[in-house]
Design an enzyme around this catalytic site. Sequence first.
Site, PDB file in Angstrom:
ATOM      1  N   SER A   1      -5.220  -8.272  -7.090  1.00 16.74           N
ATOM      2  CA  SER A   1      -5.534  -9.693  -7.027  1.00 16.74           C
ATOM      3  C   SER A   1      -5.870 -10.232  -8.416  1.00 16.74           C
ATOM      4  O   SER A   1      -5.027 -10.215  -9.307  1.00 16.74           O
ATOM      5  CB  SER A   1      -6.665  -9.913  -6.019  1.00 16.74           C
TER       6      SER A   1
ATOM      7  N   ASP B   1      -0.538 -11.515   3.808  1.00 22.03           N
ATOM      8  CA  ASP B   1      -1.683 -11.847   2.963  1.00 22.03           C
ATOM      9  C   ASP B   1      -2.037 -13.323   3.136  1.00 22.03           C
ATOM     10  O   ASP B   1      -1.212 -14.203   2.883  1.00 22.03           O
ATOM     11  CB  ASP B   1      -1.319 -11.575   1.497  1.00 22.03           C
TER      12      ASP B   1
ATOM     13  N   HIS C   1      -4.734  -8.736   2.388  1.00 24.23           N
ATOM     14  CA  HIS C   1      -5.195  -8.695   0.996  1.00 24.23           C
ATOM     15  C   HIS C   1      -6.329  -7.692   0.792  1.00 24.23           C
ATOM     16  O   HIS C   1      -6.919  -7.640  -0.275  1.00 24.23           O
ATOM     17  CB  HIS C   1      -5.688 -10.102   0.603  1.00 24.23           C
TER      18      HIS C   1
END
Length: 275
Positions: A145, A221, A253
């Site tokens: 991320s 996600d 995620h």
Amino acid sequence: MELIESTTSFGGKNAVYRHRSHACNCDMTFGIYLPPQTERTSVPVLWYLSGLTCTHENAMSKAGLQQFAAKRGLALVFPDTSPRGEDVADDPAYDIGQGAGFYVNATEAPWVRHFNMYDYIVKELFAQVCNHFPVTEMHGITGHSMGGHGALTIAMRHPETYTSVSAFAPIANPTESDWGRKQFLTYLGANEDQWLRHDATELLKSKGWRRDILVDQGADDPFFNLLRPQALTDAATAIRVPLTYRAHTGYNHSYYFVASFAEDHVNWHADRLAP
């Protein structure tokens, strides 16, 4: 450096250290995994940069990288995601301030005093690891991320230092995302030309990458639109950079997603960092 804890894992050692950071003007904490091979020789290093709200500890305990690093003889480094402390600036929002350094050097008040995570990773902690642990000059970098954003941008700006790069669900085009524009305006100010130096898609267009890239993405996600992976893959296709992009149905995620493909990423880097 002050050793905070040390535990055995898959024949190697997980250790956590605290040290005074000149870059961030505060004490910083990081984790490192030394595989069993370091008892007799130096080994390559894989850096793992974590995402929003994380500390060094999240990936150490949830990503499951150690078992595969032990097999392949890789050291792992787990930096924190921001400076921390009572005198360090913060924000009520989860995506600004402590836990959300975005791997940039801040130029705006009140962040400029402490939020220099780019220099901390690339210069200060890099030197600490190389000077104090049995590691070689072969380094790879990955992250999740916000950390995937950091891994891609740092590698592209320092191809002489990082031989391999991969990412889990990276923030791939932050100058066009609310996960990026908000933080860049806060930390770097209104000059958007400065933002481009921290956007993997824009860096790929301007600097390229002379090797290959691996990106894994959860197809389910909930932050997919903020991550903008298509912008990165389009840029790679346009300039013919070999980018392996894998979208995985059913994955989100979370660290369940990261752990599911941790072995692939460790092996990817081990193959490219081998002497």
